[in-house]
Write a protein that holds these residues in place. Structure first.
Motif, PDB file in Angstrom:
ATOM      1  N   ASN A  65       0.863  -1.248   0.018  1.00 26.29           N
ATOM      2  CA  ASN A  65      -0.334  -0.042   0.134  1.00 26.29           C
ATOM      3  C   ASN A  65       0.877   1.269  -0.063  1.00 26.29           C
ATOM      4  N   MET A  66       0.221   2.485  -0.177  1.00 29.70           N
ATOM      5  CA  MET A  66       0.829   3.666  -0.328  1.00 29.70           C
ATOM      6  C   MET A  66       1.648   4.030   0.999  1.00 29.70           C
ATOM      7  N   ASP A  67       1.132   3.812   1.982  1.00 31.49           N
ATOM      8  CA  ASP A  67       1.815   4.188   3.467  1.00 31.49           C
ATOM      9  C   ASP A  67       3.069   3.213   3.608  1.00 31.49           C
ATOM     10  N   SER A  68       2.972   2.155   3.044  1.00 32.52           N
ATOM     11  CA  SER A  68       4.421   1.214   3.196  1.00 32.52           C
ATOM     12  C   SER A  68       5.274   1.740   2.244  1.00 32.52           C
ATOM     13  N   ARG A  69       4.810   2.362   1.178  1.00 36.57           N
ATOM     14  CA  ARG A  69       5.979   2.762   0.103  1.00 36.57           C
ATOM     15  C   ARG A  69       6.286   3.850   0.385  1.00 36.57           C
ATOM     16  N   THR A  70       5.905   4.733   1.057  1.00 34.44           N
ATOM     17  CA  THR A  70       6.349   6.142   1.498  1.00 34.44           C
ATOM     18  C   THR A  70       7.399   5.843   2.668  1.00 34.44           C
ATOM     19  N   VAL A  71       7.352   5.121   3.458  1.00 35.04           N
ATOM     20  CA  VAL A  71       8.186   4.537   4.433  1.00 35.04           C
ATOM     21  C   VAL A  71       9.439   3.902   3.967  1.00 35.04           C
ATOM     22  N   LEU A  72       8.979   2.956   3.097  1.00 33.00           N
ATOM     23  CA  LEU A  72      10.331   2.227   2.230  1.00 33.00           C
ATOM     24  C   LEU A  72      11.208   3.320   1.521  1.00 33.00           C
ATOM     25  N   SER A  73      10.602   4.302   1.046  1.00 33.95           N
ATOM     26  CA  SER A  73      11.515   5.028   0.065  1.00 33.95           C
ATOM     27  C   SER A  73      12.327   5.973   1.005  1.00 33.95           C
ATOM     28  N   CYS A  74      11.779   6.146   2.246  1.00 38.66           N
ATOM     29  CA  CYS A  74      12.716   7.051   3.140  1.00 38.66           C
ATOM     30  C   CYS A  74      13.987   6.161   3.911  1.00 38.66           C
ATOM     31  N   MET A  75      14.000   4.963   3.755  1.00 37.47           N
ATOM     32  CA  MET A  75      14.957   4.012   4.205  1.00 37.47           C
ATOM     33  C   MET A  75      16.101   4.273   3.462  1.00 37.47           C
ATOM     34  N   PRO A  76      17.386   4.256   3.914  1.00 37.44           N
ATOM     35  CA  PRO A  76      18.752   4.334   3.193  1.00 37.44           C
ATOM     36  C   PRO A  76      18.762   2.975   2.451  1.00 37.44           C
ATOM     37  N   PRO A  77      19.349   2.766   1.325  1.00 38.65           N
ATOM     38  CA  PRO A  77      19.597   1.381   0.629  1.00 38.65           C
ATOM     39  C   PRO A  77      20.366   0.677   1.481  1.00 38.65           C
ATOM     40  N   ALA A  78      20.240  -0.455   1.832  1.00 40.27           N
ATOM     41  CA  ALA A  78      21.313  -1.230   2.628  1.00 40.27           C
ATOM     42  C   ALA A  78      22.643  -1.234   2.091  1.00 40.27           C
ATOM     43  N   GLY A  79      23.689  -0.821   3.022  1.00 43.55           N
ATOM     44  CA  GLY A  79      25.131  -1.226   2.748  1.00 43.55           C
ATOM     45  C   GLY A  79      25.537   0.455   1.792  1.00 43.55           C
ATOM     46  N   ASN A  80      24.622   1.221   1.702  1.00 51.17           N
ATOM     47  CA  ASN A  80      24.859   2.388   0.883  1.00 51.17           C
ATOM     48  C   ASN A  80      24.689   3.840   1.866  1.00 51.17           C
ATOM     49  N   GLU A  81      24.550   3.703   2.986  1.00 49.19           N
ATOM     50  CA  GLU A  81      24.407   4.795   3.952  1.00 49.19           C
ATOM     51  C   GLU A  81      25.451   5.822   3.603  1.00 49.19           C
ATOM     52  N   HIS A  82      26.721   5.329   3.810  1.00 51.46           N
ATOM     53  CA  HIS A  82      27.959   6.152   3.823  1.00 51.46           C
ATOM     54  C   HIS A  82      28.851   5.693   2.764  1.00 51.46           C
ATOM     55  N   HIS A 119      14.458  15.315   4.810  1.00 52.47           N
ATOM     56  CA  HIS A 119      13.587  16.394   5.084  1.00 52.47           C
ATOM     57  C   HIS A 119      12.262  16.327   4.441  1.00 52.47           C
ATOM     58  N   GLY A 120      11.316  16.970   5.298  1.00 52.46           N
ATOM     59  CA  GLY A 120       9.944  16.952   4.607  1.00 52.46           C
ATOM     60  C   GLY A 120       9.826  18.012   3.413  1.00 52.46           C
ATOM     61  N   HIS A 121       8.637  17.980   2.691  1.00 47.29           N
ATOM     62  CA  HIS A 121       8.379  18.809   1.861  1.00 47.29           C
ATOM     63  C   HIS A 121       9.401  19.011   0.481  1.00 47.29           C
ATOM     64  N   TYR A 122      10.067  17.897   0.356  1.00 49.47           N
ATOM     65  CA  TYR A 122      10.940  17.994  -0.951  1.00 49.47           C
ATOM     66  C   TYR A 122      10.497  17.158  -2.027  1.00 49.47           C
ATOM     67  N   VAL A 123      10.000  16.163  -1.597  1.00 47.36           N
ATOM     68  CA  VAL A 123       9.850  14.851  -2.518  1.00 47.36           C
ATOM     69  C   VAL A 123       8.169  14.531  -2.264  1.00 47.36           C
ATOM     70  N   ASN A 124       7.443  14.546  -3.494  1.00 43.12           N
ATOM     71  CA  ASN A 124       5.953  14.166  -3.429  1.00 43.12           C
ATOM     72  C   ASN A 124       5.789  12.683  -3.137  1.00 43.12           C
ATOM     73  N   ILE A 125       4.478  12.343  -2.848  1.00 40.42           N
ATOM     74  CA  ILE A 125       3.988  10.902  -2.511  1.00 40.42           C
ATOM     75  C   ILE A 125       4.228   9.933  -3.793  1.00 40.42           C
ATOM     76  N   GLU A 126       4.086  10.708  -4.834  1.00 40.22           N
ATOM     77  CA  GLU A 126       4.117   9.637  -6.146  1.00 40.22           C
ATOM     78  C   GLU A 126       5.536   9.393  -6.366  1.00 40.22           C
ATOM     79  N   ALA A 127       6.469  10.621  -6.296  1.00 37.95           N
ATOM     80  CA  ALA A 127       7.850  10.045  -6.771  1.00 37.95           C
ATOM     81  C   ALA A 127       8.405   9.253  -5.385  1.00 37.95           C
ATOM     82  N   ARG A 128       7.948   9.489  -4.426  1.00 42.41           N
ATOM     83  CA  ARG A 128       8.607   8.573  -3.285  1.00 42.41           C
ATOM     84  C   ARG A 128       8.186   6.922  -3.321  1.00 42.41           C
ATOM     85  N   SER A 129       6.979   6.841  -3.973  1.00 42.63           N
ATOM     86  CA  SER A 129       6.531   5.616  -4.281  1.00 42.63           C
ATOM     87  C   SER A 129       7.528   4.850  -5.505  1.00 42.63           C
TER      88      SER A 129
END
Length: 446
Positions: free
Chosen positions: A213-230, A426-436
């Motif tokens: 669902n959409m709510d899962s997708r937005t949270v998943l998008s905010c997670m840094p990719p595994a192994g690529n945080e730094h 940060h909030g208000h940079y990337v919209n919900i469709e782009a996050r999905s």
């Protein structure tokens, strides 16, 4: 109540509560459908329990003053009065939270099989916690929100992500939700509707129509990719982060309009009948009432309004390699309900009911029609099912050749996925469709 995982024939038993393969997920998902009791029926507004039209404003709201209201919105351009429409006003900030844990060296997400009244297929894969403030403070006098204690208070785990993000600016007035990812150790008692899934499997499930669902997708998008945080040496990008931020800030100054809330009764071109709030041309969305029965929700029966779009939306990321690094073509997209007017959106974004002719650039019309580029990802996904009825959109990722948009129009910019992910801190940079779409892009990486 807890449940032992029963493996289907030919599938090895999994650790209790952990689904490691797609076959195990399918078996559990079928069980949840069979165990559920769900009904959603349309009703006239007069049968909505505790929802009323305000006699002075015409706004539709709950007698508690909580949840949300349906109000009017007017756009003013250069001092001139522009178009108006109904819009959902939900000022309270909800929680969208995914609990994660390392299991056998792999990050797992605690995901929920959740019914929402607007879902096209009843159940969709949802975050651990998906609740408005009215819900988790029990305005509805229902049961407690499960696992909420891991996201606040003394039992709160290690916070990996905590950011306010917007939702659909075409249908919500300045709506924000708190996107959280919290890491825990040790055993967590599992309810039947919850299972631990490896993050790569969750990404794979994004390829299935109307499942994640959409709510899962937005949270998943905010997670840094595994192994690529730094990363030791970031991939080369066409534009530096300061250049991107300057482009984005500049785009906000182009807006010569602003929007404000007005009473619903002042919205011209729309009518309120006994059964719906509808535009006179029957081209946009409409507001209807529903009666809901759901045996596995905090409240088993309720009524509410829903926004029903006409048609299906479209969201597309155009991608191409630049100097050996994959780049995404994004646009600075204004929407009337956004808090900051403009956010970074997909290359192409059409609302339900929009025609391809609404896309100004001819090359992008060719991409949207499927005549240009190689489609790398294509799935029909649902928007938020708690406020919208069967709101669907086609989500695509399309790769083009090196000659496509060598020079971009002013409101477009090439970015890497890493640069876009960093903006999600940060909030208000990337919209919900782009996050999905960013979450969907990760399914290709796996």
């Amino acid at each position: 109540m807890t449940e032992q995982t029963m493996s289907p024939p030919g599938v090895a038993p999994a650790r209790t509560g952990v689904l490691t393969t797609f076959a195990e997920f399918e078996h559990w998902w079928a069980q949840r459908h069979q165990a559920g009791r769900f009904e959603v029926d349309r009703i006239p507004f007069a049968e909505l329990d505790a929802w009323r039209f305000d006699p002075a404003t015409g706004n539709l709201g709950h007698e508690s003053g909580r949840f949300f209201t349906v109000e009017g919105l007017r756009v003013l351009t250069g001092g001139a009065i522009g178009r108006a429409q109904p819009i959902i006003h939900q000022p309270e900030i909800g929680i969208l939270g995914i609990l994660v844990q390392e299991i056998d060296g792999v990050l797992h997400c605690l995901m929920q099989a959740k019914m929402e009244p607007g879902n096209v297929n009843v159940l969709q894969l949802s975050p651990t916690v998906q609740a408005t403030r009215s819900n988790y403070t029990q305005v509805h006098r229902g049961a407690n929100t499960r696992y909420l204690e891991f996201f606040s208070g003394a039992r709160r785990g290690e916070v990996l992500v905590d950011v306010l993000q917007s939702e659909q600016g075409a249908w919500f007035w300045r709506k924000r939700n708190r996107n959280l990812v919290v890491k825990v150790d040790g055993e967590v008692a599992l309810d039947d509707d919850f299972r631990w899934l490896p993050l790569p499997l969750v990404h794979r499930l994004l390829e299935i129509d109307n499942l994640v669902n959409m709510d899962s997708r937005t949270v998943l998008s905010c997670m840094p990719p595994a192994g690529n945080e730094h990363p030791a040496s970031p991939a080369p990008a066409l534009h530096s982060t300061p250049e991107i931020l300057s482009w984005f800030t500049d785009a906000k100054t182009w807006c010569d309009w602003h929007a404000r809330l007005i009473p619903l009764r002042e919205v011209g071109g729309w009518s309120t009948t006994a059964d719906e709030i509808v535009d006179d041309e029957h081209r946009a969305f409409r507001i209807i009432g529903v009666r809901v029965a759901a045996g596995n929700r905090e409240v088993s029966r309720w009524t509410q309004p829903l926004l029903e779009p006409r048609g299906k939306g479209l969201a597309v990321f155009v991608t191409k390699p630049i100097d050996g690094t994959l780049h995404l073509l994004v646009q600075a997209r204004p929407e009337t309900g956004l808090l900051d007017l403009v956010e970074i959106g997909p290359t192409i974004q059409l609302s339900p009911g929009d025609e391809l002719s609404a896309i100004e650039h001819p090359l992008l019309r060719e991409v949207a029609s499927g005549r240009l580029g190689k489609t790398r990802f294509s799935t029909e996904l649902s928007e938020e099912g708690g406020r919208f009825l069967r709101a669907l959109a086609d989500y695509r990722i399309v790769e083009v050749d090196a000659e496509f948009f060598v020079e971009t129009p002013p409101n477009y910019c090439w970015m890497t996925a890493s640069q876009l992910t960093k903006l999600l801190r940060h909030g208000h940079y990337v919209n919900i469709e782009a996050r999905s779409l960013l979450a969907c892009l990760r399914s290709l990486a796996g």
